[in-house]
Design an enzyme around this catalytic site. Sequence first.
Site, PDB file in Angstrom:
ATOM      1  N   LYS A 148       0.695  -1.197   0.058  1.00  0.00           N
ATOM      2  CA  LYS A 148      -0.269   0.134   0.001  1.00  0.00           C
ATOM      3  C   LYS A 148       1.202   1.493   0.241  1.00  0.00           C
ATOM      4  CE  LYS A 148      -3.831  -2.714   0.080  1.00  0.00           C
ATOM      5  NZ  LYS A 148      -2.941  -3.528   0.075  1.00  0.00           N
ATOM      6  N   ASP A 149      -0.129   2.129  -0.687  1.00  0.00           N
ATOM      7  CA  ASP A 149       1.492   3.656  -0.942  1.00  0.00           C
ATOM      8  C   ASP A 149       1.381   3.985   1.031  1.00  0.00           C
ATOM      9  OD1 ASP A 149       2.152   5.405  -1.652  1.00  0.00           O
ATOM     10  OD2 ASP A 149       0.203   6.872  -2.762  1.00  0.00           O
ATOM     11  N   ARG A 150       2.920   4.849   0.779  1.00  0.00           N
ATOM     12  CA  ARG A 150       3.157   5.545   2.119  1.00  0.00           C
ATOM     13  C   ARG A 150       2.309   6.522   2.049  1.00  0.00           C
ATOM     14  NH1 ARG A 150       5.747   9.794   3.268  1.00  0.00           N
ATOM     15  NH2 ARG A 150       6.353  10.182   0.460  1.00  0.00           N
TER      16      ARG A 150
END
EC number: 5.4.99.27
Length: 352
Positions: free
Chosen positions: A80-82
């Site tokens: 998942k994106d930071r």
Amino acid sequence: MTELELLGPRASGEPLGTAILKAVAEDFQVDEVLDIPLSGQGEHLWLWVEKRDLNTEEAARRLARAAGVPVRSISYAGLKDRQALTRQWFSLHLPGKADPDLSRAEDASLRVLKQVRHQRKLQRGAHSANGFTLRLTALAADHQAVDARLEQLRQQGVPNYFGTQRFGHGGGNVHDALDWAARKALPEQRNVRSRLLSAGRSYLFNQLLAARVADGSWARAQVGDLLAFTDSRSFFPAGEAECADPRLAILDLHPTGPMWGEGASPAGGAPAQLENAIGARQPALCQWLAQAGMDHERRILRLPIGGLTWHYPEPDILQLEFVLPAGCFATVVVREVVDLVSAGQTDSPCVF
């Protein structure tokens, strides 16, 4: 490389204006959808974790340290994106061990929301979908035009491009993949190798999809196409009868494109000719992917948007909620509506 070079043309027309995405983490929320009933017993401890401005790999390292286990003992379904507020599952392998105190892993950027035991570990790619809540701020676009465009997307879907996140800043991952392919070599580091193989493969797929968006065939089955249902990894060839299947019109069934790898494409007719032409532009890259042991796979060309709703909390804010199959990118939905203006670094090497 520009976004147009990495992805391809839009299918719905020119963007209707501009907006900012990810001004703060809460503007980009992701909830992993996992259709696995957990038994409540077993040697694997499953964790439902909320992360803020923290990538999946760092969260895994922190959880492993707090549990006193090597990082290889922790598993997750996807990255998942930071720069987001995300909720996803992890699993810890704890044979013969009690539940650890994970409070040392928690702070403002990580919270463990739930713990459940299960007999099996969480497998990569096990999640079926991701739910998104996006807040586009500083919106400069006519609301009526945006409403009409979103209704259009709800009915016809969007091209299932890999988003720019896959390719790194300025397409750097693609440049690196092409360089390694030209040298007929692979990076020694496993994570680098995986990232570059994925980027090269995704770039080729986007090139194929871009050509079909340009000629208008991305959402239409052609004789020789390989068709697949939204949530299925199997596919079947399209003859004239299959091209008239009513499930195509209701976005249950879709034409697919190649994820290049070892073996010839099973497509036929005009779709096969186009696939061969795209591959012929990058022969070294195609050969590199095959020699690396990547299998030839298929990916749907059209992305249906599940449960799409929207409203305007403020005149210059558009909030979108929708669900996408695993491995698909929310930003390719947004780009069909508005151009995104950067509010800082919004790309990451992660995939939803």
